[in-house]
Design an enzyme around this catalytic site. Structure first.
Site, short mmCIF file in Angstrom:
data_model
loop_
_atom_site.label_atom_id
_atom_site.label_comp_id
_atom_site.label_asym_id
_atom_site.label_seq_id
_atom_site.Cartn_x
_atom_site.Cartn_y
_atom_site.Cartn_z
N CYS A 93 -8.42 45.88 -57.66
CA CYS A 93 -7.93 46.90 -58.46
C CYS A 93 -8.28 47.96 -57.57
O CYS A 93 -9.30 48.49 -58.15
CB CYS A 93 -8.12 47.08 -59.47
SG CYS A 93 -8.10 45.79 -60.76
N ARG A 152 -8.18 46.96 -50.72
CA ARG A 152 -9.36 46.61 -50.92
C ARG A 152 -8.33 45.15 -51.74
O ARG A 152 -9.00 44.56 -52.21
CB ARG A 152 -9.04 47.51 -52.87
CG ARG A 152 -10.24 48.69 -52.38
CD ARG A 152 -9.88 49.39 -53.49
NE ARG A 152 -10.28 49.44 -54.35
CZ ARG A 152 -11.67 48.96 -55.11
NH1 ARG A 152 -12.98 49.91 -54.43
NH2 ARG A 152 -12.58 48.65 -56.15
N TRP A 212 -5.05 43.51 -58.93
CA TRP A 212 -4.85 42.33 -58.19
C TRP A 212 -5.02 41.67 -59.63
O TRP A 212 -6.04 41.70 -60.27
CB TRP A 212 -6.46 42.49 -57.30
CG TRP A 212 -6.88 41.07 -56.81
CD1 TRP A 212 -6.26 40.81 -55.22
CD2 TRP A 212 -7.47 39.70 -57.15
NE1 TRP A 212 -7.16 39.59 -54.69
CE2 TRP A 212 -7.33 38.82 -56.10
CE3 TRP A 212 -7.81 40.01 -58.32
CZ2 TRP A 212 -8.01 38.33 -56.07
CZ3 TRP A 212 -9.19 38.85 -58.14
CH2 TRP A 212 -8.97 38.08 -57.48
N ASN A 265 -10.07 48.47 -63.79
CA ASN A 265 -10.51 47.46 -63.31
C ASN A 265 -11.95 47.34 -63.60
O ASN A 265 -12.31 47.05 -64.02
CB ASN A 265 -11.20 48.63 -61.07
CG ASN A 265 -11.98 47.26 -60.75
OD1 ASN A 265 -11.45 46.42 -61.19
ND2 ASN A 265 -11.72 48.18 -59.58
N GLY A 266 -11.52 46.11 -64.10
CA GLY A 266 -12.63 44.60 -64.15
C GLY A 266 -12.04 43.66 -65.26
O GLY A 266 -10.53 43.64 -65.24
N GLU A 304 -18.91 31.66 -40.32
CA GLU A 304 -18.51 32.38 -40.45
C GLU A 304 -17.28 32.28 -39.43
O GLU A 304 -15.87 33.31 -39.76
CB GLU A 304 -19.42 33.89 -39.35
CG GLU A 304 -18.66 35.34 -39.55
CD GLU A 304 -18.00 35.39 -41.15
OE1 GLU A 304 -18.53 34.75 -41.92
OE2 GLU A 304 -17.40 36.43 -40.96
N LYS A 360 -13.86 33.12 -41.46
CA LYS A 360 -12.72 34.30 -40.68
C LYS A 360 -10.73 33.74 -40.57
O LYS A 360 -10.71 34.21 -40.68
CB LYS A 360 -13.34 34.70 -38.85
CG LYS A 360 -13.40 36.19 -38.79
CD LYS A 360 -14.23 37.05 -39.32
CE LYS A 360 -14.49 36.66 -40.98
NZ LYS A 360 -14.70 37.81 -41.89
N GLU A 390 -9.38 32.32 -43.21
CA GLU A 390 -8.51 33.53 -44.46
C GLU A 390 -8.05 34.65 -43.97
O GLU A 390 -6.52 35.02 -45.04
CB GLU A 390 -10.09 34.66 -45.08
CG GLU A 390 -10.74 35.40 -43.75
CD GLU A 390 -12.17 36.08 -44.71
OE1 GLU A 390 -12.41 37.23 -45.70
OE2 GLU A 390 -13.00 36.41 -44.03
N HIS A 424 -22.14 11.20 -40.97
CA HIS A 424 -21.69 10.66 -42.06
C HIS A 424 -20.76 11.39 -43.02
O HIS A 424 -21.02 11.00 -44.47
CB HIS A 424 -22.60 12.06 -42.37
CG HIS A 424 -24.19 11.03 -41.65
ND1 HIS A 424 -24.79 10.33 -41.65
CD2 HIS A 424 -25.28 12.37 -41.06
CE1 HIS A 424 -26.12 10.73 -41.30
NE2 HIS A 424 -26.37 12.07 -40.47
N LYS A 465 -10.16 42.84 -50.54
CA LYS A 465 -11.85 43.89 -50.07
C LYS A 465 -13.06 43.34 -50.94
O LYS A 465 -14.79 42.99 -50.25
CB LYS A 465 -11.47 44.63 -49.03
CG LYS A 465 -12.98 45.37 -48.75
CD LYS A 465 -12.42 44.44 -47.26
CE LYS A 465 -14.41 45.19 -47.52
NZ LYS A 465 -14.49 44.00 -45.13
C1 AGP Z 1 -15.39 38.22 -45.83
O1 AGP Z 1 -14.60 38.00 -44.22
C2 AGP Z 1 -14.88 37.99 -46.64
N1 AGP Z 1 -13.54 39.24 -47.14
C3 AGP Z 1 -15.70 38.26 -47.49
O2 AGP Z 1 -16.27 36.68 -47.44
C4 AGP Z 1 -16.18 39.00 -48.18
O3 AGP Z 1 -17.67 38.99 -46.94
C5 AGP Z 1 -17.83 38.00 -49.74
O4 AGP Z 1 -17.07 38.45 -50.86
C6 AGP Z 1 -18.66 39.10 -49.77
O5 AGP Z 1 -18.35 41.33 -49.44
P1 AGP Z 1 -19.58 42.28 -49.68
O6 AGP Z 1 -20.39 41.90 -48.19
O7 AGP Z 1 -18.40 43.17 -50.06
O8 AGP Z 1 -20.47 41.76 -50.78
#
Ligand code: AGP
Length: 611
Positions: free
Chosen positions: A2, A27, A76, A102-103, A483, A487, A490, A506, A606
């Site tokens: 949020c 966000r 969110w 937010n929370g 990674e 990427k 997501e 395995h 985000k």
């Molecule tokens: C990465 O592309 C993601 N959006 C996500 O995995 C992110 O790295 C993770 O939520 C950690 O966020 P931070 O580095 O702000 O703690």
């Protein structure tokens, strides 16, 4: 997660709130709303499911809603589906209070039952609505008194913005475990989830701390500590980046802009910290004695930051000859970790607000560890609660899929590795200088990769329709593959997994069939032949192979792989910084060709500020 923005001033609030919310869109959210007070209309609340544009259209860009004080929110969804009624602001039954949050209010079910038994009617499924009704319940003409009682009653995490129709010359904010900043202006003031929402109007900000309440008027802000409402003097900070850093600057997507910014971000992060051929980490107060006695080094993070940790493990173990344990923050706090006062916790977070990482940091400190964090957002909670912090000077990162933050986190890891190794005496002068020199060439090498981005675009055009994609590698190639896979999944929504190549046989190799795409990372020269044996295994079962290696091994890999992209040769330890770039570009182009919403992928946020 949020986003909150609140404005009190002399201008029409609605357009300012909508503008602020648009800066917080990155966000992640699924509905949005505003509440604005005016003498004529009282407290007017407008909310809408979907993109901010839907809300903006409803109020004609804010022109339909009058008043110079108000709150805005992007939601969110956690409790209750994305819908108009579940959007914030939530309003008390008597219409006197509007609340944005937010929370998560963890004991909302119990509070709701108590209030319903007293006849209170709820209209949403949100946890937040209890705050609005509780304010009404405790209100006897003094908003601060009511809010104090509410905060005493609720459990969980919150950044709250409150407006009361009886006191329309003030906005109130409160915080516990969810970020909130205050922006100071001349005749106006702001509250917001982060500085991007206010930077157009002011660079003069402060960070609200847990247990603090702020009262904003047009002429000032007073912060108090909860519960005794003792005045608190806040330290002001000047935001030192330009608003253009949070704009697309001619690119179609923030993600591409941020990929392209990596040479600069990497250089900005390392250059000030290399002086006269040595790594100088100002503010880092960890000496030989602590390092010599260090019994454990934990790396704690989530998502891509965790993947940096995976690459860091190989680097730091090699340089320091100490064992390094990489732990997901969400697991660390519940795994009864072995921590002493000789333990170092290296916490990595772009946002500095990820709730799992923050909770793990607090647990590590509670158990006696010393915490060193790598953080991008200046003044964020993780930065402030760490014993030592090293910032990644990447500038604001807006795209949900992290790119330049990943790269700059890695850069800081290399610096830490060299710095600690020198203190421990585990590195010779020649090797130290060799790595440091090569580190300074990395930005140019990244630039060379970016100049060939059309090659990756072509590879993406060959494979963007694949339903399932595996990334395989060994050692640091495996870490980078994790990674690359994240990427891709997501932002393109293609099912993808990363595997240590030796582990395929395995179990997972049973999933390889004609048409499966395997992205094979073979840049780590020492294990090139071993990796190529795994490539042959999957190719003979029908997989298409997209290879990633170094220029010196390209011809070798082309003998087996269908398509190969080569990165410049570099010191083996630094390979992740080059390898990750084509993988970011590959994910980007695949998502683009599939028509995905690249900067705002579905269901993602985000900054993940709820557990
Ligand atoms: C990465 O592309 C993601 N959006 C996500 O995995 C992110 O790295 C993770 O939520 C950690 O966020 P931070 O580095 O702000 O703690």
């Amino acid at each position: 997660m949020c986003g909150i923005v609140g404005y009190i001033g002399r201008e029409e609030a609605a357009p300012i709130l909508l503008e602020g919310l648009s800066r917080l869109e990155y966000r992640g959210y699924d509905s949005a709303g505003i509440a604005v007070w005016s003498r004529e209309d009282g407290l007017r609340v407008v909310k809408a499911k979907g993109r901010l544009q839907v809300l903006s259209d409803l109020v004609h860009g804010g022109a339909d809603v009058h008043g110079t004080v108000g709150l805005g929110h992007t939601r969110w969804a956690t409790h209750g589906e994305p819908s108009d009624v579940n959007a914030h602001p939530q309003v008390s039954g008597d219409g006197r209070f509007a609340v944005v949050h937010n929370g998560i209010i963890e004991n909302y079910v119990e509070i709701r039952e108590v209030l319903e038994a007293k006849g209170v009617k709820f209209t949403s499924q949100t946890d937040t609505e209890v705050v609005a009704h509780l304010l009404e319940y405790y209100y006897r003409g003094d908003v601060m008194e009511a809010l104090t009682k509410v905060l005493h009653r609720v459990e969980g995490a919150y950044a709250l913005g409150v407006i009361c129709a009886d006191c329309p010359d003030q906005l109130i904010a409160a915080r516990k475990d969810s970020p909130l900043i205050l922006g100071y202006g001349d005749g106006f003031n702001f509250l917001a989830s982060d500085v991007t929402a206010v930077i157009k109007y002011t660079r003069d900000v402060c960070y609200l701390d847990d247990g603090e309440i702020a009262v904003l008027t047009r002429d000032g802000i007073q912060v108090y500590s909860h519960p005794y409402l003792l005045p608190v003097e806040k330290e002001h900070h000047q935001v030192n980046w330009e608003i253009s850093a949070a704009e697309k600057g001619g690119y179609e997507h923030f993600m591409m802009k941020e990929i392209m910014e990596q040479p600069k971000a990497f250089r900005d992060t390392i250059s000030p910290r290399i002086q006269n051929g040595r790594v100088v980490l100002e503010g880092l107060d960890i000496g030989e004695e602590f390092l010599g006695d260090m019994d454990r080094l934990y790396i704690i993070a989530c998502g891509s930051s965790y993947h940096v940790g995976m690459a860091a493990k190989y680097t730091l173990e090699r340089l320091l000859r100490k064992s390094v344990e990489v732990t997901l923050a969400s697991e660390f706090r519940y795994c009864d970790p072995i921590v002493t006062d000789k333990t170092l916790a290296l916490v990595i977070s772009q946002s500095g607000e990820t709730i799992d990482t923050l909770a793990a940091l607090r647990e590590a400190r509670r158990l006696g560890a010393r915490v060193l964090s790598i953080v991008n957002v200046v003044g964020s909670t993780i930065a402030r609660e760490s014993d030592d912090v090293l910032y990644t000077w990447a500038g604001p990162e807006i795209a949900v899929a992290t790119t330049k933050a990943y790269s700059t986190q890695l850069a800081v890891v290399y610096l830490i590795g060299l710095y600690f190794a020198q203190k421990l005496g585990t590195i010779g002068r020649e090797e130290y200088t060799g790595i440091l020199d090569e580190l300074q060439r990395i930005p140019d090498k990244i630039q060379r990769i970016l100049e060939r981005k059309e090659e990756i675009q072509y590879a993406a055009s060959l494979y963007f329709n694949h339903a399932s994609i595996f990334f395989i590698g060994r050692n640091i190639d495996y870490a980078v593959g994790m990674e690359g896979s994240l990427k891709l999944k997501e932002i393109s929504y293609i099912h993808s997994e990363a595997y240590a190549a030796g582990e395929l046989k395995h179990g997972t190799i049973s999933l390889i069939e004609p048409g499966t795409l395997v992205v094979a990372l073979a840049s780590y020269g020492k294990l090139f032949e071993k990796l190529m044996s795994n490539v042959v295994e999957v190719k003979s079962r029908g997989a298409d192979i997209l290879g990633l290696t170094t220029e010196s091994r390209k011809a070798d890999m082309e003998k087996t792989a269908d398509h190969v992209f080569a990165v410049p040769d570099t010191h083996p330890m630094l390979l992740p910084s080059l390898d990750v770039v084509p993988l970011q570009l590959f994910a980007y182009y695949v998502a683009l060709m599939r028509g995905c919403d690249i900067d705002k992928p579905r269901n993602l946020a985000k900054s993940v500020t709820v557990e």
